[in-house]
Every structure is written in C-alpha cells, then in structure tokens.
Write an enzyme that holds these catalytic residues in place. Structure first.
Site, PDB file in Angstrom:
ATOM      1  N   HIS A 183      45.467  50.236  59.309  1.00 29.01           N
ATOM      2  CA  HIS A 183      44.520  51.291  58.927  1.00 29.01           C
ATOM      3  C   HIS A 183      45.056  52.089  57.748  1.00 29.01           C
ATOM      4  CE1 HIS A 183      41.823  54.874  59.694  1.00 29.01           C
ATOM      5  NE2 HIS A 183      42.841  55.458  59.074  1.00 29.01           N
ATOM      6  N   GLU A 184      46.277  52.584  57.883  1.00 33.48           N
ATOM      7  CA  GLU A 184      46.817  53.464  56.846  1.00 33.48           C
ATOM      8  C   GLU A 184      47.066  52.721  55.539  1.00 33.48           C
ATOM      9  OE1 GLU A 184      47.092  56.739  56.744  1.00 33.48           O
ATOM     10  OE2 GLU A 184      46.067  56.786  58.657  1.00 33.48           O
ATOM     11  N   HIS A 187      44.013  52.409  53.460  1.00 35.47           N
ATOM     12  CA  HIS A 187      43.726  53.543  52.571  1.00 35.47           C
ATOM     13  C   HIS A 187      44.292  53.257  51.180  1.00 35.47           C
ATOM     14  CE1 HIS A 187      41.684  56.441  55.059  1.00 35.47           C
ATOM     15  NE2 HIS A 187      42.618  56.418  55.981  1.00 35.47           N
ATOM     16  N   TYR A 198      36.836  61.317  49.397  1.00 29.28           N
ATOM     17  CA  TYR A 198      37.175  61.655  50.766  1.00 29.28           C
ATOM     18  C   TYR A 198      36.451  62.919  51.228  1.00 29.28           C
ATOM     19  CZ  TYR A 198      40.011  61.318  54.957  1.00 29.28           C
ATOM     20  OH  TYR A 198      40.431  61.152  56.255  1.00 29.28           O
ATOM     21  N   GLU A 207      37.274  56.292  55.833  1.00 28.24           N
ATOM     22  CA  GLU A 207      37.932  56.180  57.135  1.00 28.24           C
ATOM     23  C   GLU A 207      37.493  54.920  57.888  1.00 28.24           C
ATOM     24  OE1 GLU A 207      40.306  57.571  58.875  1.00 28.24           O
ATOM     25  OE2 GLU A 207      40.815  58.857  57.192  1.00 28.24           O
ATOM     26  N   ASP A 280      37.102  69.039  58.463  1.00 25.94           N
ATOM     27  CA  ASP A 280      37.495  67.638  58.335  1.00 25.94           C
ATOM     28  C   ASP A 280      36.778  66.963  57.170  1.00 25.94           C
ATOM     29  OD1 ASP A 280      38.752  65.218  58.944  1.00 25.94           O
ATOM     30  OD2 ASP A 280      37.214  64.659  60.418  1.00 25.94           O
ATOM     31  N   HIS A 285      36.209  61.946  60.060  1.00 26.58           N
ATOM     32  CA  HIS A 285      36.734  61.204  61.204  1.00 26.58           C
ATOM     33  C   HIS A 285      35.732  61.125  62.351  1.00 26.58           C
ATOM     34  CE1 HIS A 285      40.644  62.097  59.248  1.00 26.58           C
ATOM     35  NE2 HIS A 285      40.997  60.953  59.782  1.00 26.58           N
TER      36      HIS A 285
END
Length: 366
Positions: A183-184, A187, A198, A207, A280, A285
C-alpha cells in the site's frame, strides 16, 4: 559506487520530487478516536505522538514530477536494491544501515520482514506489469524500522518506507502485513505517475489505489485467486484483544473493526454513505471505501488472479497519463471502463467494471 552511496544519491534526487501528503496506513480518525477514548494512558500518549509525527511528515512539497523525474538515473531494472536501517526508537532518519541487498537475514525479524516486503512489492510490479521498481526506473527501495517511540503507523515519505513498532497494546509491529508495505509503496507509484491530488475524491482515489495494489501484492505473494483472497488491508496489525480483523475491508467496507478504543469502522461501501468531511483532507480514508469496493466487485466478477485483468485495467488508468490529478470518482470510473474496452474489447471485463461502479453508485444505470 557502494550501495550506501547509491542510496544517498537517490535520496538527494528524490528529495526534489513532490512527496505525497498522506499520513500513513493508519488514518487520523482512528488515532483521534484513541486520543479521545482509549482508557490506557500509554495508548493515548502513543496515539498523540503518532498524530504529531504524521502532521510533521505531511508538510513535504517540492518540484513538479516531470522535471524531477528526468533527474533520476536508471539503475538495476530486474532486481531490487534494498537497504533497511534501524532508527533505534529515535526520529533521526535514516537510522543505521542493518541490511543491504543480498545480505543474509539478521537477528531482528522486523528488519527481515521489511526487507522481504520491499522485495515482494518490487517482484509484484515487475512480474505483473513489467514495472521496474516504483518509479519504473529501478529506484532503490529504502526503509527505516523501529522509528519513534511506540509509533502507531507506517508510511512512504517520498523517498523511503518508515515503520513504527506499534504501541504493543492495540497495534502490532507495522512490518507484519505485506499489504501495508505494498500500500505505502504504491503511494510512490502514484507519486511518479498520476500524482492524484490528496484531497476530496482524488485523494480518496489516491488511497484506494494504494489499497488495491497493496491487496494485490499480498494476493500475488500468496498465489491467491480473487475468490480466495481476504480483501483486507492490515490483517495482523491489530492486537488479539482488539475487536476487529484489519484496518479496512474491500469486500465489506465498514466492517473491519468495532472496538471501544478504535471506534466503529466508518467506511462507506457506496455513494449512499458518502462522507462530506472537512477533516482527513476531505475524508480521503473514509470515502476510499467506495472505489475499493468497486474494484473488489469488478475483480471477483472477472475472476481468476485479480492482478491479471482487473488490476491491469486499474494500472493502465493509473499510469497511462490520461487521468487528471484532480480526477473525481466519476472520471476515474469512466477511465477504467474505457481502459477495459481498449485492452479487452467491449466484453465481459468492460461489463464487469461498469457494473461494479453502478453497484457502488458512481455510474448510474442507463
């Protein structure tokens, strides 16, 4: 040039490329709920520190990607170049190098899991899409483990992966889930391709894309077909006493956890539950559950290995250059339908993709 010199050179170049402003695999609403409701003082304090560090890391901004991308030299395209460093519970990056590419395992399982997770993500993108590391130019993959004191997160900071150890009460070590690493690092893929803004729906897509390919990294590593996958993000991160199974569920957004300390999973699965939020970055998210569920529906309808056709369609959109950085759900959905038709024709794949977006309420049924 030594491995450490290569990493330092790439780090200097990457520092001039815009870093995403995401806050890590654990979203702020979970940490904020812990600060407000956790009975354990140490857990509350760990959450407060984690939120402060997340805010600090979101302040990174620099050059536009095309100008900076041209600065990157090409390196090995078919093997990863990994370096794992140990921060020894400080916040002084990058930490001390403890394992480099090709070196044997060490006594620290956290180091070895980080090393293996970087490799699993590199192998996935190379095998599935012929992508050479996250920038498609052989970018070395660096990571720092044991970051901070009981840090409840893991994140890509624009040039390296950073892993906290968790508070030991609610969160386990953040290297335990390979999909978190996938996942990271995705990015980073987004950073070097679509660079989705974002905030708002484009941020939720940012995301969601990371959840999609993070899940596919795990499915590829396990050899799972779409019908055998758990479609969970962060399974294994939550400690045994937590009432939950993961951070997010793509199969059933809103069902990943229901715990007094963490709260109840607030993700919507369809546009009927879309959250208008000022926090957020506009609920990135939360509302990512909607495109997450659309991908799950498309992948399971198409069948087989999800990275082969459904994943290929999403990858084509993410890296094809035709999607705006400010794209909303409707624009992204239309792009995936068009990509399915371009690659596979107006057949089962395109119908499955369109119907998935219809089911989550992004495309209306004609």
């Amino acid at each position: 040039m030594t491995q450490s010199e290569i990493s330092a050179t790439f780090g200097e170049v990457i520092s001039r490329i815009p870093a995403p402003v995401h806050c890590g695999i654990v979203p702020p609403h979970i940490l904020e709920h812990l600060v407000a409701h956790a009975e354990d003082l140490a857990v509350r304090e760990a959450a407060e520190r984690s939120l402060a560090l997340d805010a600090l890391h979101r302040e990174q901004r620099v050059l536009p990607p095309p100008a900076a991308r041209a600065l990157l030299p090409e390196r090995s395209l078919t093997t990863p170049q990994r370096t794992v460093s140990d921060d020894h519970h400080t916040e002084r990056l990058p930490g001390r190098t403890v394992r480099t590419e090709g070196a044997p395992p060490v006594a620290d399982r956290t180091v070895d899991r980080a090393y293996d997770g970087l490799g699993a993500t590199f192998d996935f993108y190379l095998a599935a899409y012929r992508r050479h590391s996250i920038d498609d130019r052989g970018l070395p993959l660096d990571a720092t483990v044991h970051y901070g004191q009981k840090y409840d997160n893991a994140f890509w900071n624009g040039s390296r992966m950073i892993f906290g150890d968790g508070d030991g009460v609610l969160f386990n070590d953040f290297t335990v889930s390979v999909d978190v690493i996938g996942h990271e690092l995705t990015h980073g893929v987004t950073q070097f391709s679509a660079n989705l803004d974002y905030q708002g729906q484009s941020g939720a897509l940012n995301e969601s894309v990371s959840d999609v390919f993070g899940s596919l990294v795990k499915q590829y590593a396990l050899g799972q077909t779409a019908d055998r996958a758990d479609w969970l993000i962060g399974a294994g991160l939550l400690a045994p006493q937590v009432q939950g199974i993961a951070l997010r569920s793509m199969r059933a957004p809103g069902t990943a956890y229901d715990d007094p300390s963490l709260g109840t999973d607030p993700q919507p699965a369809t546009m009927a539950g879309y959250v208008d939020s000022s926090g957020d970055n506009g609920g990135v998210h939360l509302n990512s559950g909607i495109p997450n569920h659309a991908f799950y529906l498309a992948a399971t309808a198409i069948g087989g290995y999800a990275w082969e056709r459904a994943g290929q369609i999403w990858y084509d959109v993410l890296t094809g250059g035709g999607i705006a950085a400010s794209a909303d759900f409707a624009e992204f959905a239309a792009a995936t339908v068009a990509a399915a038709e371009t690659r596979y024709g107006a057949g089962a794949e395109a119908r499955a993709v369109r119907e998935a977006w219809v089911q989550v309420g992004v495309i209306t049924q004609n």
